[in-house]
Motif scaffolding. Sequence first.
Motif, PDB file in Angstrom:
ATOM      1  N   UNK A 118      96.585 -52.933  76.922  1.00  0.00           N
ATOM      2  CA  UNK A 118      95.300 -52.290  77.178  1.00  0.00           C
ATOM      3  C   UNK A 118      95.411 -50.789  76.902  1.00  0.00           C
ATOM      4  N   UNK A 119      94.263 -50.142  76.799  1.00  0.00           N
ATOM      5  CA  UNK A 119      94.212 -48.700  76.560  1.00  0.00           C
ATOM      6  C   UNK A 119      93.390 -48.033  77.654  1.00  0.00           C
ATOM      7  N   UNK A 120      93.882 -46.900  78.130  1.00  0.00           N
ATOM      8  CA  UNK A 120      93.178 -46.091  79.122  1.00  0.00           C
ATOM      9  C   UNK A 120      92.857 -44.748  78.480  1.00  0.00           C
ATOM     10  N   UNK A 121      91.563 -44.486  78.240  1.00  0.00           N
ATOM     11  CA  UNK A 121      91.151 -43.259  77.547  1.00  0.00           C
ATOM     12  C   UNK A 121      90.920 -42.125  78.531  1.00  0.00           C
ATOM     13  N   UNK A 122      91.384 -40.945  78.132  1.00  0.00           N
ATOM     14  CA  UNK A 122      91.175 -39.727  78.908  1.00  0.00           C
ATOM     15  C   UNK A 122      90.609 -38.669  77.967  1.00  0.00           C
ATOM     16  N   UNK A 123      89.376 -38.245  78.183  1.00  0.00           N
ATOM     17  CA  UNK A 123      88.716 -37.258  77.331  1.00  0.00           C
ATOM     18  C   UNK A 123      88.126 -36.135  78.183  1.00  0.00           C
ATOM     19  N   UNK A 124      88.052 -34.939  77.605  1.00  0.00           N
ATOM     20  CA  UNK A 124      87.280 -33.884  78.248  1.00  0.00           C
ATOM     21  C   UNK A 124      85.803 -34.209  78.081  1.00  0.00           C
ATOM     22  N   UNK A 125      84.988 -33.711  78.986  1.00  0.00           N
ATOM     23  CA  UNK A 125      83.584 -34.129  79.071  1.00  0.00           C
ATOM     24  C   UNK A 125      82.642 -33.196  78.322  1.00  0.00           C
ATOM     25  N   UNK A 126      82.635 -33.312  76.997  1.00  0.00           N
ATOM     26  CA  UNK A 126      81.695 -32.545  76.183  1.00  0.00           C
ATOM     27  C   UNK A 126      81.678 -31.074  76.574  1.00  0.00           C
ATOM     28  N   UNK A 127      82.862 -30.468  76.645  1.00  0.00           N
ATOM     29  CA  UNK A 127      82.955 -29.079  77.074  1.00  0.00           C
ATOM     30  C   UNK A 127      82.465 -28.141  75.970  1.00  0.00           C
ATOM     31  N   UNK A 128      81.989 -26.992  76.364  1.00  0.00           N
ATOM     32  CA  UNK A 128      81.477 -25.986  75.435  1.00  0.00           C
ATOM     33  C   UNK A 128      82.546 -24.930  75.185  1.00  0.00           C
ATOM     34  N   UNK A 129      82.826 -24.650  73.912  1.00  0.00           N
ATOM     35  CA  UNK A 129      83.814 -23.632  73.559  1.00  0.00           C
ATOM     36  C   UNK A 129      83.106 -22.300  73.374  1.00  0.00           C
ATOM     37  N   UNK A 130      83.466 -21.280  74.147  1.00  0.00           N
ATOM     38  CA  UNK A 130      82.786 -19.985  74.066  1.00  0.00           C
ATOM     39  C   UNK A 130      83.087 -19.264  72.763  1.00  0.00           C
ATOM     40  N   UNK A 131      82.051 -18.715  72.155  1.00  0.00           N
ATOM     41  CA  UNK A 131      82.203 -18.010  70.883  1.00  0.00           C
ATOM     42  C   UNK A 131      83.015 -16.737  71.048  1.00  0.00           C
ATOM     43  N   UNK A 132      82.962 -16.105  72.216  1.00  0.00           N
ATOM     44  CA  UNK A 132      83.564 -14.782  72.395  1.00  0.00           C
ATOM     45  C   UNK A 132      85.086 -14.831  72.502  1.00  0.00           C
ATOM     46  N   UNK A 133      85.668 -15.970  72.872  1.00  0.00           N
ATOM     47  CA  UNK A 133      87.105 -16.037  73.133  1.00  0.00           C
ATOM     48  C   UNK A 133      87.888 -16.418  71.888  1.00  0.00           C
ATOM     49  N   UNK A 134      89.137 -15.928  71.820  1.00  0.00           N
ATOM     50  CA  UNK A 134      90.029 -16.273  70.710  1.00  0.00           C
ATOM     51  C   UNK A 134      90.788 -17.555  71.000  1.00  0.00           C
ATOM     52  N   UNK A 135      90.994 -17.866  72.268  1.00  0.00           N
ATOM     53  CA  UNK A 135      91.636 -19.111  72.653  1.00  0.00           C
ATOM     54  C   UNK A 135      90.984 -19.607  73.940  1.00  0.00           C
ATOM     55  N   UNK A 136      91.122 -20.908  74.163  1.00  0.00           N
ATOM     56  CA  UNK A 136      90.435 -21.514  75.299  1.00  0.00           C
ATOM     57  C   UNK A 136      91.235 -22.720  75.759  1.00  0.00           C
ATOM     58  N   UNK A 137      91.367 -22.881  77.070  1.00  0.00           N
ATOM     59  CA  UNK A 137      92.152 -23.970  77.635  1.00  0.00           C
ATOM     60  C   UNK A 137      91.336 -24.681  78.705  1.00  0.00           C
ATOM     61  N   UNK A 138      91.361 -26.012  78.678  1.00  0.00           N
ATOM     62  CA  UNK A 138      90.584 -26.795  79.638  1.00  0.00           C
ATOM     63  C   UNK A 138      91.454 -27.905  80.222  1.00  0.00           C
ATOM     64  N   UNK A 139      91.274 -28.163  81.526  1.00  0.00           N
ATOM     65  CA  UNK A 139      92.016 -29.217  82.209  1.00  0.00           C
ATOM     66  C   UNK A 139      91.051 -30.146  82.943  1.00  0.00           C
ATOM     67  N   UNK A 140      91.405 -31.416  82.942  1.00  0.00           N
ATOM     68  CA  UNK A 140      90.579 -32.416  83.639  1.00  0.00           C
ATOM     69  C   UNK A 140      91.493 -33.469  84.252  1.00  0.00           C
ATOM     70  N   UNK A 141      91.186 -33.851  85.494  1.00  0.00           N
ATOM     71  CA  UNK A 141      91.990 -34.806  86.243  1.00  0.00           C
ATOM     72  C   UNK A 141      91.453 -36.226  86.070  1.00  0.00           C
ATOM     73  N   UNK A 142      92.394 -37.214  85.962  1.00  0.00           N
ATOM     74  CA  UNK A 142      92.019 -38.611  85.805  1.00  0.00           C
ATOM     75  C   UNK A 142      92.792 -39.460  86.812  1.00  0.00           C
ATOM     76  N   UNK A 143      92.155 -40.547  87.223  1.00  0.00           N
ATOM     77  CA  UNK A 143      92.764 -41.506  88.134  1.00  0.00           C
ATOM     78  C   UNK A 143      92.994 -42.810  87.380  1.00  0.00           C
ATOM     79  N   UNK A 144      94.251 -43.239  87.323  1.00  0.00           N
ATOM     80  CA  UNK A 144      94.614 -44.468  86.626  1.00  0.00           C
ATOM     81  C   UNK A 144      95.125 -45.471  87.645  1.00  0.00           C
ATOM     82  N   UNK A 145      94.472 -46.641  87.692  1.00  0.00           N
ATOM     83  CA  UNK A 145      94.882 -47.699  88.608  1.00  0.00           C
ATOM     84  C   UNK A 145      95.436 -48.858  87.798  1.00  0.00           C
TER      85      UNK A 145
END
Length: 370
Positions: free
Chosen positions: A142-169
């Motif tokens: 089986x496969x368990x998908x983990x994706x960020x939720x349609x996050x918006x990348x700010x035009x003003x920044x040179x780099x950007x980092x996003x974190x999201x927590x997932x629960x796998x049972x």
Amino acid sequence: MDDIVFEVQVETKGWVGLGFSQDGTMTNADIVVGWVINNEPTLQDRFATGHTVPEMDSQQDYKLLKGYENETHTILRFQRKYNTCDQKDHVITNDTMRVIFAYHHDDPQQGNLMQHQKEGSRSLFLVGINQILNVETTPNTQAFEMRVSNISLPIADASFCWRKLFKFTPTSVNDVVIGFQPIWNMELAGAIDHIWLYHCDVIGSTATWDERQGERGYQCFAPETPPEYSNCSRIIASAVTGSMGTKVPQKSGYSFGQKSGESVYLLLEIVYTNWKRQATNEIHDSSGLAMIYTSETVPYQASTMTVGHTLGMSQIIPLDQMAFATMGYCDGEYTKKALPTDGVYVYEIFIRSKIKISLTMRATQSLWNI
């Protein structure tokens, strides 16, 4: 086979360039340039010492196989050896290759290249890698998908980092992970620096963790970042642009050590750079990782070991230092408590550093420097 074949198809009727470098720039780059004039294709092996017109290589190692133009595109097919034994060429391996490209809408005048009008770089696997595509699927896979939720990348920044927590049972206590496959947003090709997946150590009640896993996520190191995220430090998977995925060796699997009905919490981290080249307006992303797991019994256990040095506010670098080394040691007194006496096989290494790093692994009979 000793040779590798390339074909480039570019929407231009001018010259086209493809190259390889250490860091995605033109410095010390191995470059091949070609064009078509009056149905006659030309291909040249060149090298660059910096952001200047690449010089002609005295040893021409690229062989033209085909070249032509249609109404809109220039198409060039050529080959070269993986290792040309030319100091001005890069050896093509199964490691991540930093590929650069450029083109102009006009042909060179009397063989003189004009400065490119378009350019870019990508990190790619060009030859045999341990791809997730080789994972044999069964009814128990089986496969368990983990994706960020349609996050918006700010035009003003040179780099950007996003974190999201997932629960796998897991579906059973026998579930083991056999591979990971990145889920890329192709519109952002080259703009994702890396994807990391961390295994979290849950302390105490899981109630707060259950609330966090339902949230959209947080920008890395932002003041509002939940304190639980600091307990997610064990890297179990990574991907960079060009990666097709990885798998654990056959008859092996990575177990989270969960008990029956117990859930596992995983933290997904995605770092973006240079996405301004991809769009002029604000763009969104839903990239991530798919974790492939099976309930079939495997005879060998895979695991991860984190080695390094934790950086904190108490570490102070004196002023005017040209260099400063931070060293972390894992003494044999500790490793022999966790590792079997007959040893382990190392099949993958994640290097989590933005600066120069040296890793030495010492065993009874072997010593590796990385």
